[in-house]
Design a protein around this motif. Structure first.
Motif, PDB file in Angstrom:
ATOM      1  N   ASN A  29       0.835  -1.205   0.000  1.00 14.09           N
ATOM      2  CA  ASN A  29       0.000   0.000   0.000  1.00 14.09           C
ATOM      3  C   ASN A  29       0.870   1.254   0.000  1.00 14.09           C
ATOM      4  O   ASN A  29       2.017   1.230   0.442  1.00 14.09           O
ATOM      5  CB  ASN A  29      -0.996  -0.008   1.172  1.00 14.09           C
ATOM      6  N   ILE A  30       0.318   2.339  -0.504  1.00 14.20           N
ATOM      7  CA  ILE A  30       1.098   3.558  -0.707  1.00 14.20           C
ATOM      8  C   ILE A  30       1.534   4.208   0.601  1.00 14.20           C
ATOM      9  O   ILE A  30       2.538   4.913   0.631  1.00 14.20           O
ATOM     10  CB  ILE A  30       0.351   4.577  -1.594  1.00 14.20           C
ATOM     11  N   TYR A  31       0.789   3.963   1.671  1.00 13.70           N
ATOM     12  CA  TYR A  31       1.162   4.541   2.965  1.00 13.70           C
ATOM     13  C   TYR A  31       2.423   3.867   3.500  1.00 13.70           C
ATOM     14  O   TYR A  31       3.386   4.533   3.863  1.00 13.70           O
ATOM     15  CB  TYR A  31      -0.003   4.421   3.951  1.00 13.70           C
ATOM     16  N   ASP A  32       2.412   2.527   3.546  1.00 13.95           N
ATOM     17  CA  ASP A  32       3.583   1.794   4.044  1.00 13.95           C
ATOM     18  C   ASP A  32       4.759   1.872   3.082  1.00 13.95           C
ATOM     19  O   ASP A  32       5.905   1.724   3.494  1.00 13.95           O
ATOM     20  CB  ASP A  32       3.225   0.335   4.340  1.00 13.95           C
ATOM     21  N   LEU A  33       4.472   2.120   1.827  1.00 17.55           N
ATOM     22  CA  LEU A  33       5.538   2.285   0.838  1.00 17.55           C
ATOM     23  C   LEU A  33       6.300   3.592   1.066  1.00 17.55           C
ATOM     24  O   LEU A  33       7.417   3.763   0.615  1.00 17.55           O
ATOM     25  CB  LEU A  33       4.934   2.252  -0.570  1.00 17.55           C
ATOM     26  N   GLY A  34       5.696   4.503   1.806  1.00 15.47           N
ATOM     27  CA  GLY A  34       6.348   5.772   2.122  1.00 15.47           C
ATOM     28  C   GLY A  34       6.065   6.863   1.108  1.00 15.47           C
ATOM     29  O   GLY A  34       6.778   7.864   1.057  1.00 15.47           O
ATOM     30  N   LEU A  35       5.004   6.690   0.322  1.00 14.93           N
ATOM     31  CA  LEU A  35       4.680   7.691  -0.698  1.00 14.93           C
ATOM     32  C   LEU A  35       3.910   8.877  -0.130  1.00 14.93           C
ATOM     33  O   LEU A  35       3.819   9.918  -0.772  1.00 14.93           O
ATOM     34  CB  LEU A  35       3.876   7.048  -1.834  1.00 14.93           C
ATOM     35  N   ILE A  36       3.362   8.730   1.065  1.00 15.43           N
ATOM     36  CA  ILE A  36       2.622   9.816   1.696  1.00 15.43           C
ATOM     37  C   ILE A  36       3.567  10.556   2.633  1.00 15.43           C
ATOM     38  O   ILE A  36       4.028  10.013   3.629  1.00 15.43           O
ATOM     39  CB  ILE A  36       1.397   9.291   2.468  1.00 15.43           C
ATOM     40  N   TYR A  37       3.860  11.801   2.302  1.00 10.25           N
ATOM     41  CA  TYR A  37       4.776  12.599   3.111  1.00 10.25           C
ATOM     42  C   TYR A  37       4.067  13.337   4.236  1.00 10.25           C
ATOM     43  O   TYR A  37       4.637  13.537   5.302  1.00 10.25           O
ATOM     44  CB  TYR A  37       5.513  13.616   2.231  1.00 10.25           C
ATOM     45  N   ASP A  38       2.823  13.768   4.010  1.00  4.92           N
ATOM     46  CA  ASP A  38       2.144  14.548   5.027  1.00  4.92           C
ATOM     47  C   ASP A  38       0.634  14.494   4.825  1.00  4.92           C
ATOM     48  O   ASP A  38       0.158  14.440   3.689  1.00  4.92           O
ATOM     49  CB  ASP A  38       2.615  16.009   4.968  1.00  4.92           C
ATOM     50  N   ILE A  39      -0.096  14.507   5.942  1.00  4.90           N
ATOM     51  CA  ILE A  39      -1.559  14.602   5.943  1.00  4.90           C
ATOM     52  C   ILE A  39      -1.916  15.752   6.866  1.00  4.90           C
ATOM     53  O   ILE A  39      -1.549  15.741   8.045  1.00  4.90           O
ATOM     54  CB  ILE A  39      -2.214  13.307   6.467  1.00  4.90           C
ATOM     55  N   GLU A  40      -2.589  16.755   6.342  1.00  3.66           N
ATOM     56  CA  GLU A  40      -3.029  17.901   7.151  1.00  3.66           C
ATOM     57  C   GLU A  40      -4.543  17.994   7.087  1.00  3.66           C
ATOM     58  O   GLU A  40      -5.124  17.915   6.007  1.00  3.66           O
ATOM     59  CB  GLU A  40      -2.450  19.196   6.602  1.00  3.66           C
ATOM     60  N   VAL A  41      -5.161  18.162   8.244  1.00  5.43           N
ATOM     61  CA  VAL A  41      -6.605  18.365   8.321  1.00  5.43           C
ATOM     62  C   VAL A  41      -6.828  19.609   9.159  1.00  5.43           C
ATOM     63  O   VAL A  41      -6.300  19.722  10.264  1.00  5.43           O
ATOM     64  CB  VAL A  41      -7.311  17.159   8.975  1.00  5.43           C
ATOM     65  N   ASP A  42      -7.622  20.554   8.634  1.00  2.00           N
ATOM     66  CA  ASP A  42      -7.896  21.760   9.411  1.00  2.00           C
ATOM     67  C   ASP A  42      -9.310  21.704   9.994  1.00  2.00           C
ATOM     68  O   ASP A  42     -10.066  20.765   9.753  1.00  2.00           O
ATOM     69  CB  ASP A  42      -7.649  23.029   8.596  1.00  2.00           C
ATOM     70  N   GLY A  43      -9.663  22.706  10.758  1.00  2.00           N
ATOM     71  CA  GLY A  43     -10.953  22.764  11.425  1.00  2.00           C
ATOM     72  C   GLY A  43     -12.146  22.927  10.505  1.00  2.00           C
ATOM     73  O   GLY A  43     -13.283  22.736  10.914  1.00  2.00           O
ATOM     74  N   GLN A  44     -11.908  23.271   9.253  1.00  6.21           N
ATOM     75  CA  GLN A  44     -12.992  23.396   8.275  1.00  6.21           C
ATOM     76  C   GLN A  44     -13.154  22.137   7.421  1.00  6.21           C
ATOM     77  O   GLN A  44     -13.768  22.178   6.360  1.00  6.21           O
ATOM     78  CB  GLN A  44     -12.741  24.592   7.343  1.00  6.21           C
ATOM     79  N   LYS A  45     -12.562  21.033   7.870  1.00  9.51           N
ATOM     80  CA  LYS A  45     -12.648  19.742   7.170  1.00  9.51           C
ATOM     81  C   LYS A  45     -11.909  19.738   5.839  1.00  9.51           C
ATOM     82  O   LYS A  45     -12.219  18.972   4.944  1.00  9.51           O
ATOM     83  CB  LYS A  45     -14.102  19.337   6.949  1.00  9.51           C
ATOM     84  N   LYS A  46     -10.928  20.602   5.698  1.00 11.95           N
ATOM     85  CA  LYS A  46     -10.104  20.615   4.485  1.00 11.95           C
ATOM     86  C   LYS A  46      -8.896  19.721   4.724  1.00 11.95           C
ATOM     87  O   LYS A  46      -8.229  19.819   5.753  1.00 11.95           O
ATOM     88  CB  LYS A  46      -9.659  22.026   4.155  1.00 11.95           C
ATOM     89  N   VAL A  47      -8.621  18.868   3.745  1.00  5.78           N
ATOM     90  CA  VAL A  47      -7.533  17.897   3.848  1.00  5.78           C
ATOM     91  C   VAL A  47      -6.494  18.205   2.782  1.00  5.78           C
ATOM     92  O   VAL A  47      -6.835  18.437   1.618  1.00  5.78           O
ATOM     93  CB  VAL A  47      -8.063  16.456   3.644  1.00  5.78           C
ATOM     94  N   LYS A  48      -5.244  18.203   3.198  1.00  7.95           N
ATOM     95  CA  LYS A  48      -4.146  18.373   2.251  1.00  7.95           C
ATOM     96  C   LYS A  48      -3.213  17.178   2.404  1.00  7.95           C
ATOM     97  O   LYS A  48      -2.708  16.904   3.494  1.00  7.95           O
ATOM     98  CB  LYS A  48      -3.382  19.669   2.510  1.00  7.95           C
TER      99      LYS A  48
END
Length: 107
Positions: A29-48
């Motif tokens: 999977n891409i998460y364990d493969l290390g392809l995801i560098y960052d996950i940001e979630v703000d108070g307005q439910k916006k995800v980066k």
């Protein structure tokens, strides 16, 4: 959704989705493969999501970020998703989790 607990819960759901998304050329999977560098979630439910690929000329460069965007946008607590594809720092095998290394027989 403004509490830290709500944000943490949403981040957990996002990680679950990412762990169900696989690189088509590597059976991990891409998460364990290390392809995801960052996950940001703000108070307005916006995800980066900041992510990379195993190589800049990866054949799924146009497909995989859109697939991730669609999966995360389908979560009920998400208002907006931005997937930022970067190649700095470049991906390398040291970014893989122990689970990924084990699955690939590298541990």
């Amino acid at each position: 959704m403004n509490t830290d607990q709500d944000i943490l819960s949403l981040e957990t759901e996002i990680v679950k989705l990412l762990k169900d998304t696989y690189d088509p050329e590597i059976p991990v999977n891409i998460y364990d493969l290390g392809l995801i560098y960052d996950i940001e979630v703000d108070g307005q439910k916006k995800v980066k999501i900041t992510m990379t690929l195993t190589a800049p000329n990866c054949p799924v460069a146009d497909i995989l970020p859109n697939e991730i965007r669609e999966k995360i946008a389908a979560l009920p607590d998400v208002a907006l998703v931005d997937v930022n594809l970067v190649f700095d720092p470049p991906w390398n095998q040291s970014m893989m989790s122990e689970e990924a290394l084990f699955e690939l027989g590298m541990l």
